[in-house]
Scaffold this active site. Structure first.
Site, short mmCIF file in Angstrom:
data_model
loop_
_atom_site.label_atom_id
_atom_site.label_comp_id
_atom_site.label_asym_id
_atom_site.label_seq_id
_atom_site.Cartn_x
_atom_site.Cartn_y
_atom_site.Cartn_z
CG ASP A 184 -1.22 -6.42 3.70
OD1 ASP A 184 -1.50 -5.45 2.97
OD2 ASP A 184 -2.05 -6.91 4.51
CG HIS B 226 -1.79 -1.19 1.31
ND1 HIS B 226 -3.05 -1.21 0.75
CD2 HIS B 226 -1.61 -2.43 1.83
CE1 HIS B 226 -3.61 -2.39 0.93
NE2 HIS B 226 -2.76 -3.15 1.59
O1 DOR Z 1 -4.09 -4.65 7.57
C1 DOR Z 1 -4.44 -4.23 6.49
N1 DOR Z 1 -4.18 -2.97 6.12
N2 DOR Z 1 -5.11 -5.04 5.67
C2 DOR Z 1 -5.67 -4.58 4.54
O2 DOR Z 1 -6.27 -5.33 3.86
C3 DOR Z 1 -5.56 -3.18 4.17
C4 DOR Z 1 -4.38 -2.57 4.78
C5 DOR Z 1 -4.41 -1.06 4.69
O3 DOR Z 1 -4.72 -0.54 3.63
O4 DOR Z 1 -4.08 -0.41 5.68
#
Ligand code: DOR
Length: 456
Positions: A336, A104
């Site tokens: 992630d 992200h």
């Molecule tokens: O822990 C998470 N954070 N899982 C997700 O699916 C999205 C992510 C986020 O965008 O912060």
């Protein structure tokens, strides 16, 4: 070498140089039949004496590696360093640069959490040369205009390769489909609604139809959103994950296309994916470092820093992730990476944001947990960080150390012991449950397309 004065195309050689002043690298590169330009106009770098590990070919030997411009030109013993920049990799590992299928980077819309500028440099520090960025931005990555603006930003600010993942539904709201073909033409390499699982099976069916037509994967976050909404911030149960995994496997089997299951965290989901694969469903999966390194046994589950989706699970599930890696059921390690501003974690558990800033700790955590603690061969772990994700993401010229591939490389010091100190992260997100942890295995240098983009 005067007779070599025009243009050359060597049959079988992937790298072809057209130039006025060419010489054949005597003896050393002859075997690989690569012509090396040596007229001073092109950057040439020799990485000396590194232990070159290439998961695709199984190569694991002390070698020199020659980079010409942005590509690997050859891998040989004793490459001449004459008039070339030299990087001493004695005692170090030279691996393909890491590739992360799930990060992200928060731009556009959440620049207070991360930007392409900070995120790409954090990735480089983590040893990553290519990452796939998720569409849960504001606006979401759901139109060609948004993607065009993001591509321009990447072009301007990024030091590594960033591949956007396009939203399956507009605004990742699960209501109206996006134009999947248009997103593909705008450069997306995969489709996903990420953290907001596409709950409508008809939408997922359409996504698999697009996947089949465009030959790109559908990435599913695998969380039964209806159930987790009802649980209101409680740690969601394994059932919420594996039931969506079953659903998506069945849809993929029915419609065709490719399913990639993001951050698997439960043993049931891992079993289901493996079984589907033996039944020839095109399904792959990734595991995140926090899911194979942490469990309710070694982490404070009430801390907002360990709050993540999917959640840190039981020790049994953690061990199942390790077993799945050992058995070859897992195709990639993906972080992630989910950076958040401090205030969104400095609150009570229920209101805290989900996510871990994981890109800068990924290699240390993977090497420490998988290679040192679990005796998994290094080459296998590197494969999960390089070649295998390149295959899933369709990156044809990356993830391999062979002549003709992009010179996307990472140099690793396996002896280095270091401590996680989040204040030293380049990422804006300092949210890590690994704070203070002692790790072994460190990124020393990251090279993207022939250029050093991080140096310890
Ligand atoms: O822990 C998470 N954070 N899982 C997700 O699916 C999205 C992510 C986020 O965008 O912060």
């Amino acid at each position: 070498m005067d007779f070599l004065r025009d243009k050359f195309v060597l049959a079988g050689a992937k790298t072809i140089f057209f130039c006025a002043n060419i010489e054949i690298e005597t003896e050393l590169c002859r075997q690989t039949a690569i012509l090396i330009r040596n007229d001073g106009g092109v950057m040439e770098i020799v990485i000396k004496n590194g232990r070159v590990i290439d998961p695709k070919t199984g190569r694991d030997e002390i070698m020199d590696l020659l980079i010409v411009d942005d590509k690997i030109a050859c891998i040989q013993a004793q490459i001449s360093t004459d008039q070339r920049e030299v990087i001493d990799a004695n005692g170090m590992i030279v691996s393909p640069g890491f590739i992360d299928l799930h990060v992200h980077l928060r731009e556009p819309g959440f620049e207070f959490k991360e930007t392409i500028y900070t995120g790409s440099r954090a990735c480089a520090k983590g040893g990553y040369t290519s990452v796939f960025c998720m569409p849960n931005t504001k606006p979401a990555l759901d139109t060609k205009e948004t993607l065009q603006a993001l591509k321009e930003r990447i072009q301007k600010d990024s030091v590594i390769g960033i591949y956007p993942v396009g939203a399956i539904t507009q605004g990742i709201k699960g209501e109206v489909l996006t134009d999947h073909s248009e997103l593909y033409l705008s450069g997306v390499k995969a489709l996903s609604d990420d953290g907001r699982t596409t709950m409508n099976p008809d939408h997922m069916r359409k996504a698999f139809e697009a996947s089949k037509k465009l030959n790109i994967p559908v990435m599913t976050h695998s969380e039964d959103h209806d159930l987790t909404e009802r649980l209101k911030g409680e740690i969601y149960p394994p059932k919420a994950e594996y039931e969506i995994v079953y659903r998506d496997i069945n849809l993929c089997a029915e419609v065709g296309g490719k399913l990639h299951v993001s951050h698997v965290s439960t043993k049931e989901a891992a079993n289901a994916i493996n079984e589907a694969r033996t039944n020839h469903v095109k399904v792959t999966c990734e595991v995140a470092p926090h899911h194979f390194a942490l469990s309710d046994k070694n982490v404070d589950m009430t801390s907002t820093l360990s709050k993540v989706n999917p959640p840190i699970r039981s020790e049994e599930d953690r061990k199942a992730m390790i077993a799945a890696i050992k058995l070859g059921w897992v195709d990639a390690i993906a972080t992630d990476h989910a950076p958040h501003e401090a205030s969104s974690k400095e609150t009570n558990y229920e209101n805290a944001s989900f996510g871990i800033s994981g890109i800068e700790t990924a290699f240390g955590v993977s090497y420490q947990t998988l290679v040192i603690d679990e005796n998994i061969p290094l080459i296998k772990v590197l494969s999960l960080l390089t070649y295998q994700p390149a295959q899933i993401g369709g990156l044809e010229n990356e993830g391999v150390i062979e002549a003709g591939y992009y010179a996307n490389l990472v140099i690793l010091d396996l002896e280095s012991k270091w401590q996680v100190i989040s204040n030293q992260f380049i990422s804006k997100g300092k949210n890590t449950p690994f704070e203070g942890m002692q790790l072994q295995g460190e990124v020393v240098r990251t090279i993207y397309r022939g250029k050093t983009v991080y140096e310890r």
